[in-house]
Design an enzyme around this catalytic site. Structure first.
Site, PDB file in Angstrom:
ATOM      1  N   ASP A  39       0.706  -1.180   0.009  1.00  0.00           N
ATOM      2  CA  ASP A  39      -0.030   0.155   0.052  1.00  0.00           C
ATOM      3  C   ASP A  39       0.906   1.156  -0.078  1.00  0.00           C
ATOM      4  O   ASP A  39       1.974   1.149   0.677  1.00  0.00           O
ATOM      5  CB  ASP A  39      -0.785   0.033   1.314  1.00  0.00           C
ATOM      6  CG  ASP A  39      -2.035   0.978   1.215  1.00  0.00           C
ATOM      7  OD1 ASP A  39      -3.275   0.512   0.980  1.00  0.00           O
ATOM      8  OD2 ASP A  39      -1.761   2.418   1.008  1.00  0.00           O
ATOM      9  N   ILE A  40       0.632   2.092  -0.749  1.00  0.00           N
ATOM     10  CA  ILE A  40       1.280   3.448  -1.065  1.00  0.00           C
ATOM     11  C   ILE A  40       1.235   4.471   0.437  1.00  0.00           C
ATOM     12  O   ILE A  40       2.254   5.125   0.508  1.00  0.00           O
ATOM     13  CB  ILE A  40       0.790   4.119  -2.051  1.00  0.00           C
ATOM     14  CG1 ILE A  40       1.811   5.292  -2.720  1.00  0.00           C
ATOM     15  CG2 ILE A  40      -0.554   5.042  -1.807  1.00  0.00           C
ATOM     16  CD1 ILE A  40       1.698   5.715  -3.855  1.00  0.00           C
ATOM     17  N   ASN A  97     -13.004  -3.063   2.200  1.00  0.00           N
ATOM     18  CA  ASN A  97     -13.955  -2.176   2.306  1.00  0.00           C
ATOM     19  C   ASN A  97     -14.701  -2.254   0.991  1.00  0.00           C
ATOM     20  O   ASN A  97     -14.472  -2.459  -0.210  1.00  0.00           O
ATOM     21  CB  ASN A  97     -13.166  -0.764   2.296  1.00  0.00           C
ATOM     22  CG  ASN A  97     -12.366  -0.748   3.663  1.00  0.00           C
ATOM     23  OD1 ASN A  97     -12.823  -0.892   4.718  1.00  0.00           O
ATOM     24  ND2 ASN A  97     -11.426  -0.099   3.378  1.00  0.00           N
ATOM     25  N   GLU A 105     -12.216   3.441  -1.722  1.00  0.00           N
ATOM     26  CA  GLU A 105     -11.958   4.404  -2.423  1.00  0.00           C
ATOM     27  C   GLU A 105     -11.540   4.019  -3.980  1.00  0.00           C
ATOM     28  O   GLU A 105     -11.499   4.961  -4.766  1.00  0.00           O
ATOM     29  CB  GLU A 105     -10.719   5.193  -1.871  1.00  0.00           C
ATOM     30  CG  GLU A 105     -11.459   5.916  -0.484  1.00  0.00           C
ATOM     31  CD  GLU A 105     -10.406   6.984   0.129  1.00  0.00           C
ATOM     32  OE1 GLU A 105      -9.152   6.862  -0.202  1.00  0.00           O
ATOM     33  OE2 GLU A 105     -10.925   7.707   0.739  1.00  0.00           O
ATOM     34  N   VAL A 106     -11.047   2.586  -3.982  1.00  0.00           N
ATOM     35  CA  VAL A 106     -10.514   2.176  -5.480  1.00  0.00           C
ATOM     36  C   VAL A 106     -11.667   1.119  -6.014  1.00  0.00           C
ATOM     37  O   VAL A 106     -11.911   0.144  -5.333  1.00  0.00           O
ATOM     38  CB  VAL A 106      -9.154   1.616  -5.391  1.00  0.00           C
ATOM     39  CG1 VAL A 106      -8.777   1.260  -6.770  1.00  0.00           C
ATOM     40  CG2 VAL A 106      -8.287   2.794  -4.802  1.00  0.00           C
ATOM     41  N   HIS A 110      -9.954  -5.024  -3.556  1.00  0.00           N
ATOM     42  CA  HIS A 110      -8.752  -5.363  -2.974  1.00  0.00           C
ATOM     43  C   HIS A 110      -8.709  -5.835  -1.590  1.00  0.00           C
ATOM     44  O   HIS A 110      -9.961  -5.299  -0.687  1.00  0.00           O
ATOM     45  CB  HIS A 110      -7.997  -4.037  -2.836  1.00  0.00           C
ATOM     46  CG  HIS A 110      -8.589  -2.847  -2.567  1.00  0.00           C
ATOM     47  ND1 HIS A 110      -9.303  -2.281  -3.437  1.00  0.00           N
ATOM     48  CD2 HIS A 110      -8.476  -2.152  -1.397  1.00  0.00           C
ATOM     49  CE1 HIS A 110      -9.933  -1.278  -2.760  1.00  0.00           C
ATOM     50  NE2 HIS A 110      -9.589  -0.978  -1.564  1.00  0.00           N
ATOM     51  N   HIS A 112      -7.009  -5.844   2.068  1.00  0.00           N
ATOM     52  CA  HIS A 112      -5.815  -5.353   2.905  1.00  0.00           C
ATOM     53  C   HIS A 112      -5.450  -6.383   3.855  1.00  0.00           C
ATOM     54  O   HIS A 112      -6.121  -6.920   4.463  1.00  0.00           O
ATOM     55  CB  HIS A 112      -6.324  -3.965   3.755  1.00  0.00           C
ATOM     56  CG  HIS A 112      -6.911  -2.871   2.882  1.00  0.00           C
ATOM     57  ND1 HIS A 112      -6.016  -1.753   2.719  1.00  0.00           N
ATOM     58  CD2 HIS A 112      -8.175  -2.887   2.378  1.00  0.00           C
ATOM     59  CE1 HIS A 112      -6.758  -0.871   2.170  1.00  0.00           C
ATOM     60  NE2 HIS A 112      -8.141  -1.503   1.897  1.00  0.00           N
TER      61      HIS A 112
HETATM   62  P1  5GP Z   1      -9.766   1.461   0.033  1.00  0.00           P
HETATM   63  O1  5GP Z   1     -10.120   2.806   1.046  1.00  0.00           O
HETATM   64  O2  5GP Z   1     -10.370   1.348  -1.108  1.00  0.00           O
HETATM   65  O3  5GP Z   1     -10.235   0.067   0.896  1.00  0.00           O
HETATM   66  O4  5GP Z   1      -8.100   1.228  -0.024  1.00  0.00           O
HETATM   67  C1  5GP Z   1      -7.502   1.823  -1.005  1.00  0.00           C
HETATM   68  C2  5GP Z   1      -6.153   1.753  -0.617  1.00  0.00           C
HETATM   69  O5  5GP Z   1      -5.380   1.847  -1.832  1.00  0.00           O
HETATM   70  C3  5GP Z   1      -5.619   2.796   0.359  1.00  0.00           C
HETATM   71  O6  5GP Z   1      -5.008   2.055   1.327  1.00  0.00           O
HETATM   72  C4  5GP Z   1      -4.494   3.511  -0.513  1.00  0.00           C
HETATM   73  O7  5GP Z   1      -3.475   3.844   0.492  1.00  0.00           O
HETATM   74  C5  5GP Z   1      -4.065   2.618  -1.448  1.00  0.00           C
HETATM   75  N1  5GP Z   1      -3.806   3.258  -2.702  1.00  0.00           N
HETATM   76  C6  5GP Z   1      -4.127   4.265  -3.461  1.00  0.00           C
HETATM   77  N2  5GP Z   1      -3.742   4.568  -4.664  1.00  0.00           N
HETATM   78  C7  5GP Z   1      -2.625   3.653  -4.791  1.00  0.00           C
HETATM   79  C8  5GP Z   1      -1.606   3.598  -5.436  1.00  0.00           C
HETATM   80  O8  5GP Z   1      -1.414   4.134  -6.753  1.00  0.00           O
HETATM   81  N3  5GP Z   1      -0.724   2.691  -5.314  1.00  0.00           N
HETATM   82  C9  5GP Z   1      -0.749   1.889  -4.164  1.00  0.00           C
HETATM   83  N4  5GP Z   1       0.296   1.189  -3.858  1.00  0.00           N
HETATM   84  N5  5GP Z   1      -1.524   2.027  -3.189  1.00  0.00           N
HETATM   85  C10 5GP Z   1      -2.780   2.999  -3.436  1.00  0.00           C
END
Ligand code: 5GP
Length: 126
Positions: A39-40, A97, A105-106, A110, A112
């Site tokens: 994760d970034i 999520n 958010e994506v 995914h 985690h």
């Molecule tokens: P969500 O809130 O959708 O469950 O989690 C999205 C996750 O993707 C977040 O923890 C965020 O830090 C990670 N993320 C978003 N953009 C990128 C990216 O470009 N590269 C990587 N490695 N992680 C990302």
């Protein structure tokens, strides 16, 4: 901004672009079914993301439409990454999520993997 998990899959989402190699990522693991990368913006000592290679918006979409082989391959990949990271004996946490209440958010499924430390309460206190 949370995504709407009922929308169709967007081929230009950031994780689709990572899968295609258009955006760099710190790869941890890859097989026919899944890709894992760091994760970034890590929220724990270990914070790795595992995504299926198929076009699935969320756990909802995946659990309803993916084949048994895709589901089996993805679940095994999540376990494999946790083992590779040495997380089994100390323990770890998985999180997926979904939509607004989950804070997704994506719009590509995914999971985690959090670990490497005590992770505290299961969800944030209100
Ligand atoms: P969500 O809130 O959708 O469950 O989690 C999205 C996750 O993707 C977040 O923890 C965020 O830090 C990670 N993320 C978003 N953009 C990128 C990216 O470009 N590269 C990587 N490695 N992680 C990302």
């Amino acid at each position: 901004m949370p995504i709407d998990p009922t929308l169709p899959y967007d081929d230009n989402n950031i994780f689709a672009r990572i899968l295609r190699g258009e955006i760099p990522s710190k790869k941890v693991y890859e097989d026919d079914w899944a890709f894992a990368f760091e994760d970034i913006n890590p929220q724990a000592e270990v914070h790795t993301l595992v995504i299926p290679k198929g076009r699935y918006v969320s756990w909802d979409d995946f659990s309803a439409k993916a084949s048994d082989a895709e589901i089996g391959g993805f679940v095994r990949a999540v376990g494999e990454v946790a083992r590779m990271k040495g997380l089994v004996e100390p323990g770890y946490r998985l999180l997926a999520n979904i939509g607004a209440h989950g804070g997704q958010e994506v719009p590509h499924l995914h999971v985690h993997i959090f670990g490497g430390q005590f992770l505290g309460p299961m969800i944030a206190r209100r």
